[in-house]
Design a protein around this motif. Structure first.
Motif, short mmCIF file in Angstrom:
data_model
loop_
_atom_site.label_atom_id
_atom_site.label_comp_id
_atom_site.label_asym_id
_atom_site.label_seq_id
_atom_site.Cartn_x
_atom_site.Cartn_y
_atom_site.Cartn_z
N TYR A 283 0.84 -1.19 0.00
CA TYR A 283 0.00 0.00 0.00
C TYR A 283 0.88 1.24 0.00
N ALA A 284 0.53 2.20 -0.84
CA ALA A 284 1.33 3.42 -0.97
C ALA A 284 1.15 4.31 0.25
N SER A 285 2.25 4.81 0.77
CA SER A 285 2.20 5.75 1.89
C SER A 285 3.24 6.83 1.65
N GLY A 286 3.13 7.91 2.44
CA GLY A 286 4.09 8.99 2.33
C GLY A 286 3.68 10.11 1.40
N LEU A 287 2.45 10.06 0.85
CA LEU A 287 1.99 11.13 -0.02
C LEU A 287 1.31 12.22 0.80
N THR A 288 1.39 13.45 0.31
CA THR A 288 0.70 14.56 0.95
C THR A 288 -0.76 14.55 0.53
N GLY A 289 -1.54 15.40 1.19
CA GLY A 289 -2.94 15.49 0.83
C GLY A 289 -3.13 15.95 -0.60
N VAL A 290 -2.33 16.91 -1.06
CA VAL A 290 -2.43 17.38 -2.44
C VAL A 290 -2.14 16.25 -3.42
N GLU A 291 -1.16 15.43 -3.09
CA GLU A 291 -0.78 14.32 -3.98
C GLU A 291 -1.86 13.24 -4.03
N THR A 292 -2.41 12.89 -2.87
CA THR A 292 -3.49 11.90 -2.88
C THR A 292 -4.73 12.44 -3.58
N ASP A 293 -5.00 13.72 -3.40
CA ASP A 293 -6.14 14.34 -4.08
C ASP A 293 -5.95 14.29 -5.60
N GLY A 294 -4.70 14.49 -6.04
CA GLY A 294 -4.42 14.41 -7.47
C GLY A 294 -4.70 13.04 -8.03
#
Length: 288
Positions: A154-165
């Motif tokens: 599972y992918a982790s370490g992304l910011t909110g902006v990155e996950t929203d993208g």
């Protein structure tokens, strides 16, 4: 010796329609060997037969016997706890009904606008190969931390902006406590445990409820020191961008009220209100 392509490169080719059928066949092989046998079986069936309903077989695990729709769009006339295999994101979701007490509390006017379902909740968080495939398909540079993770994790370490993208690209949203609390009341204990396995600690959502940690037994990052801010209109907490925990993964959801986001940018949304949305119209049943 011919270099074996990374699954993220294959997924990017699948999304770009760069030899989609061959990419799909390769993804079937990858998922079958990455403990995603159910998704591999569904994708193989879709590549062979196109959109349709089918009951899940023995690879369905706790979802065995459930009715599942396969296609790039959500099905018409679904029922509670139906499954949808999204043949674009290659993820499997369950349709979560709205809690009966919430429906009972609605006025007659509200019932004309409120759907009987909260939405489609992915049964798994987003994997690294999906994030990196999205990155390659959109020419986005992912964080080095994500690029160095094993593809099937599972992918982790992304910011909110990155996950929203990511979620916006697929026409979806982040799964938040509204759908989680409804799921906790609607699915079986075994299915809920499968949605939130024992080794799963923290997950990003669109907002964070103070009591959600108790509800899910593990769960949302409402820990002290994360810089949460109280929304004055309701007792919920929103985690600020800089304070989102780095080890948190995330999953997608589709609101039953809103549906999948359309690819066109119009005045209702505004150019700066959301990122790129993939055109699902190019994903026909042949996938060629």
């Amino acid at each position: 010796m011919k270099k074996i392509k990374e699954p993220s490169d294959i997924f990017a080719a699948y999304l770009r329609n760069d030899g989609r059928r061959a990419a799909g066949d390769s993804l079937v092989d990858f998922m079958a060997n990455a403990d995603r046998r159910l998704e591999a079986e569904l994708l193989a069936d879709y590549l062979a037969s196109g959109e349709r309903w089918l009951p899940l077989g023995r690879n369905g695990g706790v979802w065995r016997g459930s009715r599942c729709w396969m296609g790039p769009g959500t099905p018409g006339a679904p029922t509670a706890n139906d499954l949808w295999f999204d043949t674009v994101e290659l993820s499997l979701s369950v349709l979560v009904p709205r809690p009966p007490d919430e429906i009972d509390s609605c006025s007659t006017e509200d019932l004309e606008q409120v759907t009987p379902f909260v939405g489609w909740l992915a049964i798994r968080p987003v994997a690294v190969w999906q994030v990196l495939g999205f990155a390659r398909a959109t020419a986005w540079t992912p964080p080095a931390e994500v690029a160095g993770q094993p593809p099937a994790t599972y992918a982790s370490g992304l910011t909110g902006v990155e996950t929203d993208g990511y979620v916006t690209f697929f026409g979806k949203a982040l799964a938040g406590p509204e759908v989680w609390s409804a799921a906790a009341a609607a699915v079986s204990p075994a299915q809920l445990s499968g949605l939130w396995p024992e080794d799963h600690d923290i997950e990003l959502g669109d907002w964070y409820a103070e009591g959600m940690l108790e509800l899910l037994r593990r769960g949302y990052a409402t820990q002290p020191g994360l810089g949460v801010t109280v929304k004055p209109e309701r007792p919920e907490y929103s985690v600020e961008e800089a304070d989102r925990p780095g080890g948190a993964c995330f999953r997608t959801t589709v609101s039953a009220q809103i549906g999948l986001l359309p690819p066109q940018i119009d005045e209702e949304w505004g150019d700066e209100e959301r990122g790129e949305v993939l055109d699902r119209g190019s994903f026909d049943h042949s996938t060629r």
